[in-house]
Design a protein around this motif. Structure first.
Motif, PDB file in Angstrom:
ATOM      1  N   LYS A   1      44.732  58.469  93.553  1.00  0.00           N
ATOM      2  CA  LYS A   1      43.609  57.595  93.937  1.00  0.00           C
ATOM      3  C   LYS A   1      42.889  58.107  95.179  1.00  0.00           C
ATOM      4  O   LYS A   1      41.662  58.306  95.172  1.00  0.00           O
ATOM      5  CB  LYS A   1      44.133  56.171  94.184  1.00  0.00           C
ATOM      6  N   PHE A   2      43.635  58.339  96.254  1.00  0.00           N
ATOM      7  CA  PHE A   2      42.999  58.663  97.521  1.00  0.00           C
ATOM      8  C   PHE A   2      42.524  60.114  97.582  1.00  0.00           C
ATOM      9  O   PHE A   2      41.602  60.430  98.344  1.00  0.00           O
ATOM     10  CB  PHE A   2      43.927  58.319  98.682  1.00  0.00           C
ATOM     11  N   THR A   3      43.118  60.982  96.778  1.00  0.00           N
ATOM     12  CA  THR A   3      42.575  62.344  96.674  1.00  0.00           C
ATOM     13  C   THR A   3      41.228  62.310  95.966  1.00  0.00           C
ATOM     14  O   THR A   3      40.281  62.999  96.368  1.00  0.00           O
ATOM     15  CB  THR A   3      43.543  63.271  95.925  1.00  0.00           C
ATOM     16  N   ALA A   4      41.135  61.497  94.921  1.00  0.00           N
ATOM     17  CA  ALA A   4      39.867  61.346  94.200  1.00  0.00           C
ATOM     18  C   ALA A   4      38.800  60.737  95.118  1.00  0.00           C
ATOM     19  O   ALA A   4      37.643  61.179  95.128  1.00  0.00           O
ATOM     20  CB  ALA A   4      40.057  60.475  92.960  1.00  0.00           C
ATOM     21  N   ILE A   5      39.186  59.737  95.907  1.00  0.00           N
ATOM     22  CA  ILE A   5      38.241  59.113  96.845  1.00  0.00           C
ATOM     23  C   ILE A   5      37.763  60.139  97.877  1.00  0.00           C
ATOM     24  O   ILE A   5      36.597  60.143  98.276  1.00  0.00           O
ATOM     25  CB  ILE A   5      38.906  57.897  97.527  1.00  0.00           C
ATOM     26  N   ARG A   6      38.668  61.002  98.285  1.00  0.00           N
ATOM     27  CA  ARG A   6      38.301  62.050  99.253  1.00  0.00           C
ATOM     28  C   ARG A   6      37.197  62.950  98.697  1.00  0.00           C
ATOM     29  O   ARG A   6      36.364  63.456  99.454  1.00  0.00           O
ATOM     30  CB  ARG A   6      39.542  62.873  99.598  1.00  0.00           C
ATOM     31  N   TYR A   7      37.182  63.130  97.403  1.00  0.00           N
ATOM     32  CA  TYR A   7      36.152  63.959  96.769  1.00  0.00           C
ATOM     33  C   TYR A   7      34.891  63.159  96.424  1.00  0.00           C
ATOM     34  O   TYR A   7      33.976  63.684  95.804  1.00  0.00           O
ATOM     35  CB  TYR A   7      36.699  64.618  95.509  1.00  0.00           C
ATOM     36  N   GLY A   8      34.876  61.894  96.807  1.00  0.00           N
ATOM     37  CA  GLY A   8      33.676  61.103  96.595  1.00  0.00           C
ATOM     38  C   GLY A   8      33.657  60.288  95.323  1.00  0.00           C
ATOM     39  O   GLY A   8      32.608  59.765  94.932  1.00  0.00           O
ATOM     40  N   TYR A   9      34.816  60.161  94.668  1.00  0.00           N
ATOM     41  CA  TYR A   9      34.901  59.366  93.444  1.00  0.00           C
ATOM     42  C   TYR A   9      35.572  58.031  93.754  1.00  0.00           C
ATOM     43  O   TYR A   9      36.112  57.818  94.836  1.00  0.00           O
ATOM     44  CB  TYR A   9      35.692  60.118  92.361  1.00  0.00           C
ATOM     45  N   TRP A  10      35.540  57.128  92.786  1.00  0.00           N
ATOM     46  CA  TRP A  10      36.305  55.892  92.892  1.00  0.00           C
ATOM     47  C   TRP A  10      37.429  55.962  91.871  1.00  0.00           C
ATOM     48  O   TRP A  10      37.249  56.482  90.763  1.00  0.00           O
ATOM     49  CB  TRP A  10      35.438  54.665  92.635  1.00  0.00           C
ATOM     50  N   ALA A  11      38.602  55.454  92.207  1.00  0.00           N
ATOM     51  CA  ALA A  11      39.747  55.543  91.312  1.00  0.00           C
ATOM     52  C   ALA A  11      40.591  54.283  91.409  1.00  0.00           C
ATOM     53  O   ALA A  11      40.774  53.733  92.501  1.00  0.00           O
ATOM     54  CB  ALA A  11      40.592  56.770  91.660  1.00  0.00           C
ATOM     55  N   GLU A  12      41.107  53.832  90.276  1.00  0.00           N
ATOM     56  CA  GLU A  12      41.988  52.663  90.222  1.00  0.00           C
ATOM     57  C   GLU A  12      43.064  52.881  89.174  1.00  0.00           C
ATOM     58  O   GLU A  12      42.791  53.441  88.106  1.00  0.00           O
ATOM     59  CB  GLU A  12      41.207  51.391  89.865  1.00  0.00           C
ATOM     60  N   PHE A  13      44.283  52.411  89.480  1.00  0.00           N
ATOM     61  CA  PHE A  13      45.371  52.476  88.510  1.00  0.00           C
ATOM     62  C   PHE A  13      45.209  51.372  87.477  1.00  0.00           C
ATOM     63  O   PHE A  13      44.880  50.240  87.816  1.00  0.00           O
ATOM     64  CB  PHE A  13      46.723  52.324  89.196  1.00  0.00           C
ATOM     65  N   ARG A  14      45.441  51.708  86.200  1.00  0.00           N
ATOM     66  CA  ARG A  14      45.401  50.738  85.112  1.00  0.00           C
ATOM     67  C   ARG A  14      46.698  50.853  84.308  1.00  0.00           C
ATOM     68  O   ARG A  14      47.037  51.932  83.826  1.00  0.00           O
ATOM     69  CB  ARG A  14      44.191  50.984  84.205  1.00  0.00           C
ATOM     70  N   LYS A  15      47.420  49.769  84.195  1.00  0.00           N
ATOM     71  CA  LYS A  15      48.661  49.783  83.429  1.00  0.00           C
ATOM     72  C   LYS A  15      48.370  49.847  81.932  1.00  0.00           C
ATOM     73  O   LYS A  15      47.296  49.488  81.470  1.00  0.00           O
ATOM     74  CB  LYS A  15      49.506  48.548  83.730  1.00  0.00           C
ATOM     75  N   ASP A  16      49.372  50.323  81.190  1.00  0.00           N
ATOM     76  CA  ASP A  16      49.299  50.381  79.730  1.00  0.00           C
ATOM     77  C   ASP A  16      50.462  49.545  79.198  1.00  0.00           C
ATOM     78  O   ASP A  16      51.616  49.984  79.235  1.00  0.00           O
ATOM     79  CB  ASP A  16      49.405  51.834  79.254  1.00  0.00           C
ATOM     80  N   ASN A  17      50.169  48.341  78.738  1.00  0.00           N
ATOM     81  CA  ASN A  17      51.221  47.414  78.320  1.00  0.00           C
ATOM     82  C   ASN A  17      52.076  47.971  77.185  1.00  0.00           C
ATOM     83  O   ASN A  17      53.295  47.760  77.146  1.00  0.00           O
ATOM     84  CB  ASN A  17      50.611  46.077  77.894  1.00  0.00           C
ATOM     85  N   ILE A  18      51.448  48.683  76.256  1.00  0.00           N
ATOM     86  CA  ILE A  18      52.195  49.244  75.127  1.00  0.00           C
ATOM     87  C   ILE A  18      53.191  50.290  75.612  1.00  0.00           C
ATOM     88  O   ILE A  18      54.361  50.298  75.214  1.00  0.00           O
ATOM     89  CB  ILE A  18      51.232  49.853  74.084  1.00  0.00           C
ATOM     90  N   MET A  19      52.751  51.190  76.505  1.00  0.00           N
ATOM     91  CA  MET A  19      53.639  52.230  77.018  1.00  0.00           C
ATOM     92  C   MET A  19      54.752  51.643  77.881  1.00  0.00           C
ATOM     93  O   MET A  19      55.873  52.167  77.897  1.00  0.00           O
ATOM     94  CB  MET A  19      52.833  53.261  77.808  1.00  0.00           C
ATOM     95  N   LEU A  20      54.465  50.560  78.577  1.00  0.00           N
ATOM     96  CA  LEU A  20      55.498  49.904  79.372  1.00  0.00           C
ATOM     97  C   LEU A  20      56.567  49.312  78.462  1.00  0.00           C
ATOM     98  O   LEU A  20      57.774  49.401  78.747  1.00  0.00           O
ATOM     99  CB  LEU A  20      54.882  48.807  80.242  1.00  0.00           C
ATOM    100  N   MET A  21      56.142  48.724  77.351  1.00  0.00           N
ATOM    101  CA  MET A  21      57.093  48.165  76.392  1.00  0.00           C
ATOM    102  C   MET A  21      57.921  49.280  75.756  1.00  0.00           C
ATOM    103  O   MET A  21      59.139  49.148  75.580  1.00  0.00           O
ATOM    104  CB  MET A  21      56.340  47.385  75.313  1.00  0.00           C
ATOM    105  N   ILE A  22      57.265  50.399  75.438  1.00  0.00           N
ATOM    106  CA  ILE A  22      57.982  51.542  74.852  1.00  0.00           C
ATOM    107  C   ILE A  22      59.037  52.058  75.821  1.00  0.00           C
ATOM    108  O   ILE A  22      60.155  52.405  75.417  1.00  0.00           O
ATOM    109  CB  ILE A  22      56.989  52.663  74.484  1.00  0.00           C
ATOM    110  N   ALA A  23      58.704  52.103  77.111  1.00  0.00           N
ATOM    111  CA  ALA A  23      59.655  52.583  78.117  1.00  0.00           C
ATOM    112  C   ALA A  23      60.914  51.725  78.132  1.00  0.00           C
ATOM    113  O   ALA A  23      62.038  52.247  78.160  1.00  0.00           O
ATOM    114  CB  ALA A  23      58.999  52.583  79.496  1.00  0.00           C
TER     115      ALA A  23
END
Length: 217
Positions: free
Chosen positions: A69-91
């Motif tokens: 996230k913060f490396t992307a922001i350093r380059y002038g982008y915006w970044a946010e984490f998004r969970k994946d409910n299906i992959m969490l259930m698979i885990a």
């Protein structure tokens, strides 16, 4: 810095953190899945494993995503984490059935916030992708110090420190190694496309650290 973490992102990080911690707790209790040998289901031991997982997985997972996230922001982008409910259930299901954690809880999504249609360069994409595994490898250092400070004997008052240290190294090395596989949308594919020598150094260091951690047991 923390004001750049949105409420939705906080919620997604928390849910993913809990799901991964549960998954690693399961494999500590049933290393070969529920069809194999299962440790005695002592509530105290289960809570202890869960607590250790919360600490080690929480630090490794959250700092990995925040590095992106913060490396992307350093380059002038915006970044946010998004969970994946299906992959969490698979885990969780895979941890219960076969004693293996396929940890792909979601991804840090990067947006352009310049409004000029600027396209991310291969170098920027590679560095942003490498930042997560690099943080995980760096986190192995304080956990290694905990291993040396902890007692070797089970009766030692500092034995738990050693256990947390070993588990922390294994978790962080596992997160780094898995994400560096040069396939699909994983970090490794983008790092490989940017700089092959850097990719080779990181993936060798990750798998080498993971293998070495088992000799600490």
């Amino acid at each position: 810095m923390f004001e750049r973490i949105t409420r939705r992102e906080e919620a997604d990080l928390f849910v993913a953190w809990m799901a991964i911690a549960i998954s690693f707790t399961i494999i500590k209790i049933a290393p070969y899945g529920i069809t194999g040998p299962v440790s005695r289901l002592d509530p105290v031991v289960m809570l202890l494993y869960f607590g250790i997982s919360l600490i080690t997985v929480g630090i490794g997972f959250i700092l990995h995503e925040m590095a992106h996230k913060f490396t992307a922001i350093r380059y002038g982008y915006w970044a946010e984490f998004r969970k994946d409910n299906i992959m969490l259930m698979i885990a969780i299901v895979m941890a219960a059935l076969v004693g293996f954690v396929f940890a792909a809880p979601g991804a840090t999504v990067i947006y352009s916030n310049t409004g000029d249609g600027r396209i991310m360069t291969r170098e920027q994409n590679g560095i942003i992708s490498a930042s997560g595994p690099v943080v995980n490898l760096l986190l192995c250092i304080p956990f290694l110090i905990m291993v040396f400070l902890g007692g070797i004997s089970f009766d030692s008052p500092t034995y738990l420190l050693r256990v947390i240290g070993i588990f922390g190294i294994q978790i962080n090395a596992m997160i780094a190694a898995f994400n560096l596989l040069p396939i699909s949308i994983l970090d490794g594919r983008k790092v490989f496309a940017w700089n092959i020598p850097v990719f080779l150094v990181l993936i060798v260091a990750s798998f080498g650290t993971l293998l070495a951690s088992f000799y600490l047991l």
